[in-house]
Design a protein around this motif. Structure first.
Motif, PDB file in Angstrom:
ATOM      1  N   LEU A 136       1.046  -1.141   0.058  1.00  0.00           N
ATOM      2  CA  LEU A 136       0.143   0.013   0.028  1.00  0.00           C
ATOM      3  C   LEU A 136       0.999   1.373   0.013  1.00  0.00           C
ATOM      4  N   LEU A 137       1.990   1.151   0.757  1.00  0.00           N
ATOM      5  CA  LEU A 137       2.572   2.323   1.006  1.00  0.00           C
ATOM      6  C   LEU A 137       3.604   2.755  -0.516  1.00  0.00           C
ATOM      7  N   ILE A 138       3.863   1.478  -1.217  1.00  0.00           N
ATOM      8  CA  ILE A 138       4.476   1.553  -2.458  1.00  0.00           C
ATOM      9  C   ILE A 138       3.534   2.219  -3.424  1.00  0.00           C
ATOM     10  N   TYR A 139       2.149   1.574  -3.341  1.00  0.00           N
ATOM     11  CA  TYR A 139       1.320   2.386  -4.214  1.00  0.00           C
ATOM     12  C   TYR A 139       1.030   3.863  -4.236  1.00  0.00           C
ATOM     13  N   GLN A 140       1.068   4.233  -2.776  1.00  0.00           N
ATOM     14  CA  GLN A 140       0.813   5.616  -2.432  1.00  0.00           C
ATOM     15  C   GLN A 140       2.181   6.307  -2.487  1.00  0.00           C
ATOM     16  N   LYS A 141       3.111   5.916  -2.931  1.00  0.00           N
ATOM     17  CA  LYS A 141       4.345   6.494  -3.152  1.00  0.00           C
ATOM     18  C   LYS A 141       4.960   7.347  -1.763  1.00  0.00           C
ATOM     19  N   ARG A 142       4.688   6.442  -0.619  1.00  0.00           N
ATOM     20  CA  ARG A 142       5.195   7.324   0.385  1.00  0.00           C
ATOM     21  C   ARG A 142       6.350   6.852   0.893  1.00  0.00           C
ATOM     22  N   ARG A 143       7.342   6.932   0.276  1.00  0.00           N
ATOM     23  CA  ARG A 143       8.746   6.543   0.459  1.00  0.00           C
ATOM     24  C   ARG A 143       9.304   6.655   1.811  1.00  0.00           C
ATOM     25  N   ARG A 144       9.111   7.718   2.507  1.00  0.00           N
ATOM     26  CA  ARG A 144       9.873   7.875   3.755  1.00  0.00           C
ATOM     27  C   ARG A 144       9.091   6.732   4.912  1.00  0.00           C
ATOM     28  N   TYR A 145       7.811   6.714   4.861  1.00  0.00           N
ATOM     29  CA  TYR A 145       6.889   6.136   5.604  1.00  0.00           C
ATOM     30  C   TYR A 145       7.207   4.572   5.505  1.00  0.00           C
ATOM     31  N   LEU A 146       7.714   4.053   4.163  1.00  0.00           N
ATOM     32  CA  LEU A 146       8.062   2.898   3.546  1.00  0.00           C
ATOM     33  C   LEU A 146       9.434   2.565   4.346  1.00  0.00           C
ATOM     34  N   LEU A 162       3.413   0.926  13.528  1.00  0.00           N
ATOM     35  CA  LEU A 162       2.116   1.056  12.909  1.00  0.00           C
ATOM     36  C   LEU A 162       1.391   2.215  13.352  1.00  0.00           C
ATOM     37  N   LEU A 163       1.466   2.535  14.954  1.00  0.00           N
ATOM     38  CA  LEU A 163       0.817   3.644  15.572  1.00  0.00           C
ATOM     39  C   LEU A 163       1.519   4.942  15.062  1.00  0.00           C
ATOM     40  N   MET A 164       2.846   4.990  15.009  1.00  0.00           N
ATOM     41  CA  MET A 164       3.452   6.134  14.605  1.00  0.00           C
ATOM     42  C   MET A 164       2.941   6.371  13.171  1.00  0.00           C
ATOM     43  N   LEU A 165       2.671   5.401  12.315  1.00  0.00           N
ATOM     44  CA  LEU A 165       2.165   5.701  10.866  1.00  0.00           C
ATOM     45  C   LEU A 165       0.819   6.202  10.673  1.00  0.00           C
ATOM     46  N   THR A 166       0.106   5.546  11.633  1.00  0.00           N
ATOM     47  CA  THR A 166      -1.239   5.980  11.936  1.00  0.00           C
ATOM     48  C   THR A 166      -1.930   6.935  12.723  1.00  0.00           C
ATOM     49  N   TRP A 167      -0.975   7.482  13.301  1.00  0.00           N
ATOM     50  CA  TRP A 167      -1.271   8.578  14.475  1.00  0.00           C
ATOM     51  C   TRP A 167      -2.127   9.853  13.714  1.00  0.00           C
ATOM     52  N   GLY A 168      -2.896  10.255  14.305  1.00  0.00           N
ATOM     53  CA  GLY A 168      -3.778  11.594  13.860  1.00  0.00           C
ATOM     54  C   GLY A 168      -4.692  10.995  12.808  1.00  0.00           C
ATOM     55  N   THR A 169      -4.799   9.506  12.750  1.00  0.00           N
ATOM     56  CA  THR A 169      -5.895   9.073  11.719  1.00  0.00           C
ATOM     57  C   THR A 169      -6.996   8.134  12.524  1.00  0.00           C
ATOM     58  N   GLN A 170      -7.982   7.952  11.969  1.00  0.00           N
ATOM     59  CA  GLN A 170      -9.070   7.164  12.594  1.00  0.00           C
ATOM     60  C   GLN A 170      -8.427   5.567  12.761  1.00  0.00           C
ATOM     61  N   TRP A 171      -7.431   5.396  11.971  1.00  0.00           N
ATOM     62  CA  TRP A 171      -6.904   3.628  12.097  1.00  0.00           C
ATOM     63  C   TRP A 171      -6.055   3.568  13.197  1.00  0.00           C
ATOM     64  N   ARG A 172      -5.666   4.512  14.035  1.00  0.00           N
ATOM     65  CA  ARG A 172      -4.827   4.354  15.234  1.00  0.00           C
ATOM     66  C   ARG A 172      -5.506   3.647  16.325  1.00  0.00           C
ATOM     67  N   PHE A 173      -6.870   3.995  16.634  1.00  0.00           N
ATOM     68  CA  PHE A 173      -7.606   3.104  17.395  1.00  0.00           C
ATOM     69  C   PHE A 173      -7.857   1.496  17.319  1.00  0.00           C
ATOM     70  N   LEU A 174      -7.858   1.146  16.000  1.00  0.00           N
ATOM     71  CA  LEU A 174      -7.775  -0.064  15.583  1.00  0.00           C
ATOM     72  C   LEU A 174      -6.382  -0.788  15.708  1.00  0.00           C
ATOM     73  N   PHE A 183      13.705   9.603  11.063  1.00  0.00           N
ATOM     74  CA  PHE A 183      12.978   9.964  10.085  1.00  0.00           C
ATOM     75  C   PHE A 183      12.224  11.138  10.004  1.00  0.00           C
ATOM     76  N   ASN A 184      11.903  11.840  11.173  1.00  0.00           N
ATOM     77  CA  ASN A 184      10.973  13.027  11.244  1.00  0.00           C
ATOM     78  C   ASN A 184       9.704  12.696  10.826  1.00  0.00           C
ATOM     79  N   LEU A 185       8.980  11.719  11.289  1.00  0.00           N
ATOM     80  CA  LEU A 185       7.731  11.400  10.884  1.00  0.00           C
ATOM     81  C   LEU A 185       6.840  12.485  11.471  1.00  0.00           C
TER      82      LEU A 185
END
Length: 231
Positions: free
Chosen positions: A93-103, A159-171, A216-218
């Motif tokens: 998914l990260l490759i598809y979204q081109k989020r290179r730093r997250y990846l 995964l929490l670091m990547l989803t922080w601030g989104t609705q996915w963090r609770f799941l 990585f200054n996320l």
């Protein structure tokens, strides 16, 4: 020019420390201090603490064929191959979204976790518990800290670091916590780790994963993505 660049670098470093002092204190410094205390005690009691033995024996009292099979299957999800298998859809998914730093953060953090765990085990060379006969294959490497505990905790925090601030963090927080506890239970049920090994793996995973997120200054990256253009 060199002095100017050095001055700018010092100001930037100071600025980062001021902004992230809570993360540095509670996410890195405190966990490392706690781990150091635990590791020192482990060196004094390499054959396990009294509470280690007590917990292992209590868990072993619940042994039955169904749980034996369940633990053997679930524990595979906590090793490097299992974690990478769980991560594969997210990586794609990260490759598809081109989020290179997250990846890059995700892959390097997981790979680095494995290397850090191996090096730490070699440093403390704690022998695994052997309290009962078992048909489960006993790993031949050292015991402290648990690689499965450290890997599962690293995965969830990342995964929490990547989803922080989104609705996915609770799941992620809910199912991630269950995953971490379940992997820990399998290692204790199978008798291949002391509870203090599990605790050490959890604690060491915290500063490692959070430290990599700062590297990585996320935080700044997510802030920039959250900025909406004015109308």
């Amino acid at each position: 020019m060199l002095k100017f660049n050095l001055s700018q670098l010092q100001k930037k470093a100071y600025h980062e420390i001021v902004i992230n002092w809570k993360i540095l204190t509670f996410g890195i410094i405190c966990p490392l201090l706690i781990f150091s205390i635990l590791a020192w005690q482990v060196c004094q009691a390499d054959k396990g603490f009294s509470w280690d033995i007590f917990i292992l024996l209590k868990i072993h009292d619940t042994a039955q064929p169904f749980l034996d099979k369940t633990a053997k299957n679930i524990t595979k999800l906590g090793n490097f191959e299992g974690i990478m298998g769980l991560l594969m859809p997210i990586i794609l998914l990260l490759i598809y979204q081109k989020r290179r730093r997250y990846l890059a953060y995700l892959i390097i953090t997981i790979l680095g976790n494995t290397i850090l765990n191996i090096m730490t085990k070699m440093l403390f060379h704690r022998v695994r518990p052997y309290l009962w006969e078992s048909l489960y294959y006993r790993p031949q490497d050292f015991s402290f800290p648990s690689g499965h505990a450290m890997g599962s905790m690293t995965l969830v925090i990342a995964l929490l670091m990547l989803t922080w601030g989104t609705q996915w963090r609770f799941l992620v927080a809910i199912f991630g916590s269950l995953f971490v506890l379940l992997i820990a239970w399998t290692r204790l049920y199978l008798g291949v780790h002391f509870p203090s090994d599990i605790l050490g793996g959890w604690i060491l995973a915290i500063p490692w994963t959070i430290g990599m997120s700062l590297l990585f200054n996320l935080r700044q990256l997510k802030s920039n993505q959250d900025v909406k253009p004015s109308k």
